[in-house]
Design a protein around this motif. Structure first.
Motif, mmCIF file in Angstrom:
data_model
loop_
_atom_site.group_PDB
_atom_site.id
_atom_site.type_symbol
_atom_site.label_atom_id
_atom_site.label_comp_id
_atom_site.label_asym_id
_atom_site.label_seq_id
_atom_site.Cartn_x
_atom_site.Cartn_y
_atom_site.Cartn_z
ATOM 1 N N LEU A 44 -4.745 60.204 140.153
ATOM 2 C CA LEU A 44 -4.004 60.269 141.251
ATOM 3 C C LEU A 44 -3.989 61.067 142.520
ATOM 4 O O LEU A 44 -3.822 60.301 143.590
ATOM 5 N N TRP A 45 -5.021 62.245 142.174
ATOM 6 C CA TRP A 45 -5.247 63.152 143.502
ATOM 7 C C TRP A 45 -5.989 62.756 144.718
ATOM 8 O O TRP A 45 -6.154 62.710 145.313
ATOM 9 N N PRO A 46 -6.965 61.830 143.464
ATOM 10 C CA PRO A 46 -8.172 61.364 144.224
ATOM 11 C C PRO A 46 -7.726 59.543 144.688
ATOM 12 O O PRO A 46 -8.133 59.865 146.106
ATOM 13 N N LEU A 47 -6.577 58.908 144.346
ATOM 14 C CA LEU A 47 -6.430 58.318 145.507
ATOM 15 C C LEU A 47 -5.401 58.430 145.914
ATOM 16 O O LEU A 47 -5.474 57.147 147.253
ATOM 17 N N VAL A 50 -7.791 58.690 148.944
ATOM 18 C CA VAL A 50 -7.440 58.014 149.727
ATOM 19 C C VAL A 50 -6.895 57.003 151.072
ATOM 20 O O VAL A 50 -7.547 56.784 151.984
ATOM 21 N N VAL A 51 -5.879 57.541 150.226
ATOM 22 C CA VAL A 51 -4.564 56.998 151.027
ATOM 23 C C VAL A 51 -4.581 57.231 152.894
ATOM 24 O O VAL A 51 -4.592 56.858 153.107
ATOM 25 N N VAL A 52 -5.146 58.484 152.225
ATOM 26 C CA VAL A 52 -4.799 59.561 153.308
ATOM 27 C C VAL A 52 -5.306 59.590 154.611
ATOM 28 O O VAL A 52 -5.453 59.152 155.523
ATOM 29 N N MET A 53 -6.847 59.428 153.565
ATOM 30 C CA MET A 53 -8.073 58.925 154.462
ATOM 31 C C MET A 53 -7.792 57.694 155.674
ATOM 32 O O MET A 53 -8.663 57.115 156.284
ATOM 33 N N SER A 54 -7.082 56.651 154.702
ATOM 34 C CA SER A 54 -7.321 55.757 155.403
ATOM 35 C C SER A 54 -6.479 55.240 156.352
ATOM 36 O O SER A 54 -6.524 54.670 157.846
ATOM 37 N N PHE A 55 -5.421 56.679 156.701
ATOM 38 C CA PHE A 55 -4.837 56.499 158.409
ATOM 39 C C PHE A 55 -5.772 57.468 159.076
ATOM 40 O O PHE A 55 -5.121 57.310 160.691
ATOM 41 N N TYR A 56 -6.863 57.651 158.951
ATOM 42 C CA TYR A 56 -7.706 58.620 160.217
ATOM 43 C C TYR A 56 -8.707 57.703 160.639
ATOM 44 O O TYR A 56 -9.840 57.368 159.700
ATOM 45 N N LEU A 298 -12.460 53.302 157.499
ATOM 46 C CA LEU A 298 -11.932 52.062 156.478
ATOM 47 C C LEU A 298 -12.409 51.727 155.774
ATOM 48 O O LEU A 298 -11.705 50.836 154.880
ATOM 49 N N GLY A 299 -13.344 51.965 155.191
ATOM 50 C CA GLY A 299 -13.874 52.157 153.753
ATOM 51 C C GLY A 299 -12.604 52.021 152.932
ATOM 52 O O GLY A 299 -11.876 51.738 152.288
ATOM 53 N N ALA A 300 -11.835 53.697 153.215
ATOM 54 C CA ALA A 300 -10.809 53.773 152.578
ATOM 55 C C ALA A 300 -9.643 52.652 152.472
ATOM 56 O O ALA A 300 -9.370 52.468 151.650
ATOM 57 N N ALA A 301 -9.414 52.186 153.609
ATOM 58 C CA ALA A 301 -8.904 51.257 154.304
ATOM 59 C C ALA A 301 -8.781 49.791 152.737
ATOM 60 O O ALA A 301 -7.506 49.074 152.379
ATOM 61 N N ILE A 302 -10.232 49.865 153.141
ATOM 62 C CA ILE A 302 -10.232 48.497 151.775
ATOM 63 C C ILE A 302 -9.861 48.879 150.655
ATOM 64 O O ILE A 302 -9.745 47.904 149.626
ATOM 65 N N ALA A 303 -10.556 50.543 149.935
ATOM 66 C CA ALA A 303 -9.979 50.397 149.057
ATOM 67 C C ALA A 303 -9.072 50.447 147.848
ATOM 68 O O ALA A 303 -8.637 50.023 147.134
ATOM 69 N N VAL A 304 -7.487 50.647 148.920
ATOM 70 C CA VAL A 304 -6.748 50.871 149.290
ATOM 71 C C VAL A 304 -6.012 49.079 148.978
ATOM 72 O O VAL A 304 -5.395 49.141 148.333
ATOM 73 N N ILE A 305 -6.522 48.990 149.490
ATOM 74 C CA ILE A 305 -6.132 46.877 149.907
ATOM 75 C C ILE A 305 -7.056 45.884 148.211
ATOM 76 O O ILE A 305 -6.017 45.735 147.657
ATOM 77 N N LEU A 306 -8.029 47.270 147.611
ATOM 78 C CA LEU A 306 -8.196 46.867 146.735
ATOM 79 C C LEU A 306 -6.805 46.706 145.426
ATOM 80 O O LEU A 306 -6.355 46.431 144.599
ATOM 81 N N THR A 307 -7.045 48.918 145.446
ATOM 82 C CA THR A 307 -5.715 48.475 144.488
ATOM 83 C C THR A 307 -4.633 48.181 144.642
ATOM 84 O O THR A 307 -4.102 47.863 144.104
ATOM 85 N N LEU A 308 -3.934 47.553 145.922
ATOM 86 C CA LEU A 308 -3.003 47.264 145.887
ATOM 87 C C LEU A 308 -3.048 45.172 145.613
ATOM 88 O O LEU A 308 -1.993 44.805 144.626
#
Length: 328
Positions: A44-47, A50-56, A298-308
């Motif tokens: 949960l902490w790494p996830l 990643v979510v935080v990084m996707s907004f920067y 951008l990489g973090a945003a793609i990872a979040v989309i995959l997780t969703l």
């Protein structure tokens, strides 16, 4: 007149039942607490990071180390990804690849599980041991072996095609010399080989899980169906499959999650991140984050989309299971 003293047992017996039940119900949560803490630290902490990084907007290692500021872009990374036509190509590749692999893995694994259930104990143990070697082999090691099998000069497949008679090879494939043929150059061939590698590595788990489920099915049901003249196909769909539907549901969800996240096999077979027409979401996220110039946001945003997407698949299965329980 005798005085009666209340024993501790009597006081405990007269204790408020609701209070006693609340105290007992805490025990399962206390037992789960260590595992939840480990999951929170390792997952949960790494996830969350990643979510935080996707907004920067993160384009350098110095930003990750905290030496530079993180420019806030909000949903800018998501808008950039979702508005890119290439993302639709990557999403299509991922969905089609996952669907084909889940189907092939489930069919092959189920057939092998049914075979193991029909074999004797010694032969079933031998076959299961051989099958589990594929599942126990690390993905990196197995993929390297498969890449050598399809090597364009010294690979086993190249040697077998060169061993065909020239007339037969020319009539079937239009060529007789296969040395130097790029098996991974065509996107269709690449995905076919990648599917072969992933299915080979995944079906043993399905087979063993189906075998475990078959052991719980009463043999009297199969015997009664065979006495009534039912074919093996009808026995499977009318008896075996309904009883093992929860098992198949879990296996389908797990296979979907694994096939959506395929990375190692594709990275090794493609030799990196240069083959963009064969990109899927996992390697697309890696390429955007680490290929120069790096785009970690951008990489973090793609990872979040995959997780969703995977959460939606899992939620759909949980809802289906709960509905089946309510109906039963």
């Amino acid at each position: 007149m005798s005085l009666q003293t209340k024993s501790p047992e009597t006081a405990a017996a007269r204790e408020n039942p609701a209070r006693r039940r609340r105290r007992v119900d805490r025990l399962p949560y206390l037992l789960l607490l260590p595992a939840l803490l480990i999951i929170g630290v390792l997952l949960l902490w790494p996830l969350g990071q990643v979510v935080v990084m996707s907004f920067y907007r993160l384009n350098s290692v110095r930003q990750l180390r905290g030496d530079r500021e993180w420019p806030w872009v909000g949903f800018g990374n998501y808008v950039e990804i979702l508005s890119d036509p290439f993302f639709l190509t990557v999403l299509r590749n991922t969905v089609l690849f996952a669907a084909a692999n889940v189907l092939l893995t489930m069919v092959l694994g189920t057939l092998v599980g049914l075979l193991l259930n029909r074999l004797g104990r010694k032969m079933a143990t031998f076959v299961a041991s051989c099958v589990m070697l594929a599942w126990a082999t690390p993905a990196l090691t197995g993929t390297i072996v498969w890449k050598w099998i399809f090597d364009d000069t010294s690979g086993l497949v190249t040697w077998l095609f060169n061993a065909l008679p020239d007339g037969l090879s020319n009539s079937l494939f239009g060529r007789s010399d296969w040395t130097g043929y790029g098996w991974f150059n065509s996107p269709l061939l690449f995905f076919a080989i990648l599917t072969l590698v992933v299915v080979w590595h995944s079906f043993p788990f399905i087979a063993v899980s189906v075998l475990a489920g078959l052991k719980s099915v009463p043999s009297e049901l199969h015997e009664a169906a065979r006495v009534d003249g039912a074919s093996p196909w009808r026995v499977f769909w009318k008896i075996t499959f309904p009883l093992l539907r929860p098992v198949f549901g879990i296996l389908i969800v797990l296979s979907t999650i694994w096939d959506f996240k395929v990375f190692t096999q594709q990275f090794v077979l493609a030799g990196g991140t240069q083959d963009r027409p064969t990109f899927m979401l996992a390697i697309y996220s890696y390429a955007e984050a680490f290929s120069p110039p790096p785009k970690y946001g951008l990489g973090a945003a793609i990872a979040v989309i995959l997780t969703l997407i995977l959460l939606v698949v899992t939620g759909f299965y949980v809802r289906m299971v709960l509905r089946q329980e309510d109906e039963s």
